[in-house]
Motif scaffolding. Structure first.
Motif, PDB file in Angstrom:
ATOM      1  N   GLY A   1      60.745  42.554  19.528  1.00 19.59           N
ATOM      2  CA  GLY A   1      61.105  43.165  20.802  1.00 19.59           C
ATOM      3  C   GLY A   1      60.101  42.933  21.911  1.00 19.59           C
ATOM      4  O   GLY A   1      60.112  43.652  22.918  1.00 19.59           O
ATOM      5  N   GLY A   2      59.229  41.942  21.764  1.00 24.99           N
ATOM      6  CA  GLY A   2      58.232  41.669  22.782  1.00 24.99           C
ATOM      7  C   GLY A   2      58.657  40.538  23.700  1.00 24.99           C
ATOM      8  O   GLY A   2      59.699  39.906  23.518  1.00 24.99           O
ATOM      9  N   THR A   3      57.841  40.277  24.707  1.00 25.62           N
ATOM     10  CA  THR A   3      58.110  39.211  25.674  1.00 25.62           C
ATOM     11  C   THR A   3      56.839  38.408  25.908  1.00 25.62           C
ATOM     12  O   THR A   3      55.727  38.896  25.674  1.00 25.62           O
ATOM     13  CB  THR A   3      58.612  39.770  27.015  1.00 25.62           C
ATOM     14  OG1 THR A   3      57.609  40.642  27.576  1.00 25.62           O
ATOM     15  CG2 THR A   3      59.910  40.530  26.836  1.00 25.62           C
ATOM     16  N   LEU A   4      57.020  37.188  26.398  1.00 23.15           N
ATOM     17  CA  LEU A   4      55.898  36.316  26.720  1.00 23.15           C
ATOM     18  C   LEU A   4      56.208  35.590  28.016  1.00 23.15           C
ATOM     19  O   LEU A   4      57.270  34.968  28.146  1.00 23.15           O
ATOM     20  CB  LEU A   4      55.638  35.306  25.607  1.00 23.15           C
ATOM     21  CG  LEU A   4      54.483  34.325  25.854  1.00 23.15           C
ATOM     22  CD1 LEU A   4      53.151  35.063  25.790  1.00 23.15           C
ATOM     23  CD2 LEU A   4      54.503  33.193  24.843  1.00 23.15           C
ATOM     24  N   GLU A   5      55.295  35.670  28.979  1.00 25.92           N
ATOM     25  CA  GLU A   5      55.432  34.976  30.249  1.00 25.92           C
ATOM     26  C   GLU A   5      54.197  34.111  30.475  1.00 25.92           C
ATOM     27  O   GLU A   5      53.073  34.559  30.234  1.00 25.92           O
ATOM     28  CB  GLU A   5      55.588  35.972  31.411  1.00 25.92           C
ATOM     29  CG  GLU A   5      56.854  36.809  31.335  1.00 25.92           C
ATOM     30  CD  GLU A   5      56.973  37.758  32.516  1.00 25.92           C
ATOM     31  OE1 GLU A   5      56.051  37.732  33.364  1.00 25.92           O
ATOM     32  OE2 GLU A   5      57.959  38.508  32.577  1.00 25.92           O
TER      33      GLU A   5
ATOM     34  N   ARG B   1      56.902  32.845  21.636  1.00 29.68           N
ATOM     35  CA  ARG B   1      58.062  33.578  22.165  1.00 29.68           C
ATOM     36  C   ARG B   1      59.001  33.997  21.046  1.00 29.68           C
ATOM     37  O   ARG B   1      59.519  35.122  21.034  1.00 29.68           O
ATOM     38  CB  ARG B   1      58.806  32.708  23.186  1.00 29.68           C
ATOM     39  CG  ARG B   1      58.094  32.573  24.518  1.00 29.68           C
ATOM     40  CD  ARG B   1      59.000  31.957  25.571  1.00 29.68           C
ATOM     41  NE  ARG B   1      58.337  31.863  26.871  1.00 29.68           N
ATOM     42  CZ  ARG B   1      57.670  30.817  27.294  1.00 29.68           C
ATOM     43  NH1 ARG B   1      57.585  29.734  26.522  1.00 29.68           N
ATOM     44  NH2 ARG B   1      57.099  30.811  28.481  1.00 29.68           N
ATOM     45  N   GLU B   2      59.235  33.109  20.090  1.00 29.31           N
ATOM     46  CA  GLU B   2      60.102  33.462  18.968  1.00 29.31           C
ATOM     47  C   GLU B   2      59.495  34.596  18.141  1.00 29.31           C
ATOM     48  O   GLU B   2      60.202  35.506  17.698  1.00 29.31           O
ATOM     49  CB  GLU B   2      60.326  32.229  18.096  1.00 29.31           C
ATOM     50  CG  GLU B   2      61.116  31.119  18.776  1.00 29.31           C
ATOM     51  CD  GLU B   2      61.252  29.893  17.894  1.00 29.31           C
ATOM     52  OE1 GLU B   2      60.713  29.924  16.763  1.00 29.31           O
ATOM     53  OE2 GLU B   2      61.897  28.914  18.330  1.00 29.31           O
TER      54      GLU B   2
ATOM     55  N   ARG C   1      54.098  50.367  25.660  1.00 33.21           N
ATOM     56  CA  ARG C   1      54.003  48.930  25.431  1.00 33.21           C
ATOM     57  C   ARG C   1      52.550  48.493  25.548  1.00 33.21           C
ATOM     58  O   ARG C   1      51.783  49.034  26.358  1.00 33.21           O
ATOM     59  CB  ARG C   1      54.860  48.145  26.426  1.00 33.21           C
ATOM     60  CG  ARG C   1      56.336  48.486  26.364  1.00 33.21           C
ATOM     61  CD  ARG C   1      57.134  47.659  27.368  1.00 33.21           C
ATOM     62  NE  ARG C   1      57.222  46.265  26.983  1.00 33.21           N
ATOM     63  CZ  ARG C   1      58.149  45.786  26.154  1.00 33.21           C
ATOM     64  NH1 ARG C   1      59.045  46.597  25.614  1.00 33.21           N
ATOM     65  NH2 ARG C   1      58.179  44.495  25.862  1.00 33.21           N
TER      66      ARG C   1
ATOM     67  N   ALA D   1      51.609  38.757  27.507  1.00 35.74           N
ATOM     68  CA  ALA D   1      52.440  39.128  26.355  1.00 35.74           C
ATOM     69  C   ALA D   1      52.565  40.643  26.305  1.00 35.74           C
ATOM     70  O   ALA D   1      51.574  41.361  26.494  1.00 35.74           O
ATOM     71  CB  ALA D   1      51.829  38.599  25.064  1.00 35.74           C
ATOM     72  N   GLU D   2      53.790  41.114  26.071  1.00 33.05           N
ATOM     73  CA  GLU D   2      54.055  42.553  25.948  1.00 33.05           C
ATOM     74  C   GLU D   2      54.702  42.817  24.591  1.00 33.05           C
ATOM     75  O   GLU D   2      55.630  42.106  24.183  1.00 33.05           O
ATOM     76  CB  GLU D   2      54.972  43.036  27.071  1.00 33.05           C
ATOM     77  CG  GLU D   2      54.355  42.958  28.456  1.00 33.05           C
ATOM     78  CD  GLU D   2      55.232  43.636  29.502  1.00 33.05           C
ATOM     79  OE1 GLU D   2      56.190  44.325  29.099  1.00 33.05           O
ATOM     80  OE2 GLU D   2      54.948  43.475  30.701  1.00 33.05           O
TER      81      GLU D   2
ATOM     82  N   LEU E   1      57.354  36.945  19.179  1.00 32.42           N
ATOM     83  CA  LEU E   1      57.392  38.205  19.905  1.00 32.42           C
ATOM     84  C   LEU E   1      58.814  38.718  20.076  1.00 32.42           C
ATOM     85  O   LEU E   1      59.044  39.938  20.067  1.00 32.42           O
ATOM     86  CB  LEU E   1      56.730  38.032  21.271  1.00 32.42           C
ATOM     87  CG  LEU E   1      55.228  37.706  21.264  1.00 32.42           C
ATOM     88  CD1 LEU E   1      54.708  37.576  22.679  1.00 32.42           C
ATOM     89  CD2 LEU E   1      54.455  38.770  20.508  1.00 32.42           C
ATOM     90  N   THR E   2      59.762  37.823  20.248  1.00 24.36           N
ATOM     91  CA  THR E   2      61.158  38.256  20.380  1.00 24.36           C
ATOM     92  C   THR E   2      61.619  38.990  19.140  1.00 24.36           C
ATOM     93  O   THR E   2      62.405  39.947  19.213  1.00 24.36           O
ATOM     94  CB  THR E   2      62.056  37.037  20.654  1.00 24.36           C
ATOM     95  OG1 THR E   2      61.615  36.393  21.852  1.00 24.36           O
ATOM     96  CG2 THR E   2      63.505  37.474  20.827  1.00 24.36           C
TER      97      THR E   2
END
Length: 423
Positions: A379-383, A372-373, A345, A396-397, A375-376
């Protein structure tokens, strides 16, 4: 319960400067009461000390009100307090004359009463003239007010029988003191306006960057669609005329129209795809330059070399949004960008200080929701959230495709710092 100082940390830099300026001039009134008013009460004549203290307190309160109204006027929040300025000038003159009258009607030979009244006389005139200049926009009017108060400070004692030397010294003291306060007021207003203008310029720069990108996209669409739509319109008109005449060439023209429509659709998709894709390297370099120009120290660790195009495009948008948020939401002095590859990742972390409130105004923004949308979908994430007392972190991953996952050497290279700190 709110933590002590939370209200101060939530203010922007211009708001902090304005609050500091406002309370600095309010403090002049407090000093006037403590240094001039209270010592008069403890003198040998309590009958005169009480009225002197009352006059000083009234003058200090009027000065504080005038400061608030004048600063609001300089920021364009209310009309110029002309009547209040005249009232302050008249009250300052009346109190000063009243202090001298207290000396005349006080006990003969009382030096303490004369000293207290003289202190009230000079302080009221100095602060009155200086505070009035806060509400004046013309430099000539400022000079006129200071000179008028200094002249009156010398004439009144002279008319009451004071020696010429004493009257001249009093006039000079009021001139220097009122001039200093007036200079401080003018400089404070200038600095306050400069801070607000710089903050507005930073906001305008961010808006201009967005507007420029919109214009570029509109220009590309116009260049692509303008010619195609013109040709489609001409071909369609020709096909209609041929069909009305029963000519078989109308079918060929409609076939050409269909081909041009598909070509136009393909070109529009290419334009949109180019607009949506962001180069991570370019975004990192651009963010570093913009933050440095805004006076924010930016430290970048890691390199996007070897990352697949899909990951770079997604993280490029994250970097662009993060840099925009640092500029527009908060009062950052430093920003740290870290890019690393771990366990298949890619992790991009952007942290800055100087947040306003718990999330710096960014916890639920539409920009973060759109990221977020995006990256989703891969398959990614955002914090995003607080990372300390006055820090905000966006992480972000993005997963790496197995077939495109870089080898260990490339991963180690991606975690090495390739750009130093920029201040």
């Amino acid at each position: 319960m709110r933590e002590p100082g939370r209200w101060w940390r939530r203010k922007s830099t211009p708001a902090k400067v304005e609050t500091y300026t406002r309370w600095s001039f309010h403090f002049f009134g407090v000093v006037e009461v403590l240094v001039v008013g209270l010592p008069a009460v403890g003198g040998p004549e309590p009958r005169l000390g009480g009225p002197l203290l009352a006059m000083v307190c009234a003058h200090a309160a009027l000065c504080m009100v005038t400061v608030s109204r004048a600063l609001d006027w300089t920021r364009g929040r209310r009309k110029q307090p002309v009547h209040l300025l005249w009232v302050l000038g008249a009250v300052s003159a009346v109190i000063a004359v009243g202090a001298l009258a207290a000396v005349e009607h006080g006990p003969a030979g009382s030096d303490d009463v004369g000293t207290a009244a003289g202190a009230v006389f000079g302080t009221v005139l100095i602060l009155g003239a200086g505070i009035i200049t806060l509400g004046l926009g013309d430099r000539r009017h400022v000079f006129s007010v200071v000179i008028a108060f200094a002249t009156g400070a010398g004439l009144v004692p002279l008319l009451l029988g004071a020696p010429v030397t004493a009257a001249a010294v009093t006039s000079l003291v009021v001139l220097l003191g009122a001039g200093f306060v007036a200079f401080t007021a003018a400089l404070s207003v200038w600095l306050l306006n400069a801070v607000y203008e710089l903050d507005e310029a930073r906001e305008n720069r961010a808006r201009l960057a967005v507007a420029e990108e919109r214009l570029r996209f509109a220009r590309d669409l116009h260049d692509v669609m303008g010619r195609n739509l013109t040709v489609l319109a001409l071909k369609s008109e020709l096909a209609v005329q041929l069909a009305q005449r029963g000519r078989p060439e109308a079918v060929d023209q409609m076939t050409e129209v269909q081909r041009l429509a598909h070509e136009a659709q393909r070109e529009v998709r290419e334009v949109v795809r180019g607009y949506r894709e962001a180069d991570l390297t370019a975004e990192i370099v651009g963010a570093q330059g913009v933050l440095r120009a805004a006076g924010i120290a930016c430290t970048i660790t890691g390199s996007p070399a070897g990352l697949p195009a899909s990951a770079q495009s997604a993280l490029g948008w994250v970097m662009r949004e993060a840099a925009t948020n640092v500029l527009r939401h908060g009062d950052a002095r430093r920003c740290t960008v870290e890019l690393k590859v771990t366990e298949g990742r890619v992790v991009l972390s952007v942290e800055n200080d100087g947040v306003r409130g718990e999330t710096g105004g960014r916890g639920t923004g539409s920009g973060l929701a759109g990221l977020r949308e995006r990256l989703t979908g891969i398959g990614g994430t955002l914090e995003a959230g607080p990372a300390g007392e006055e820090s905000f972190r966006l992480t972000a991953e993005v997963p790496l495709p197995r077939k495109a996952e870089p080898p260990a050497a490339a991963a180690r290279q991606a975690s090495r710092p390739v750009q130093g700190a920029a201040s």
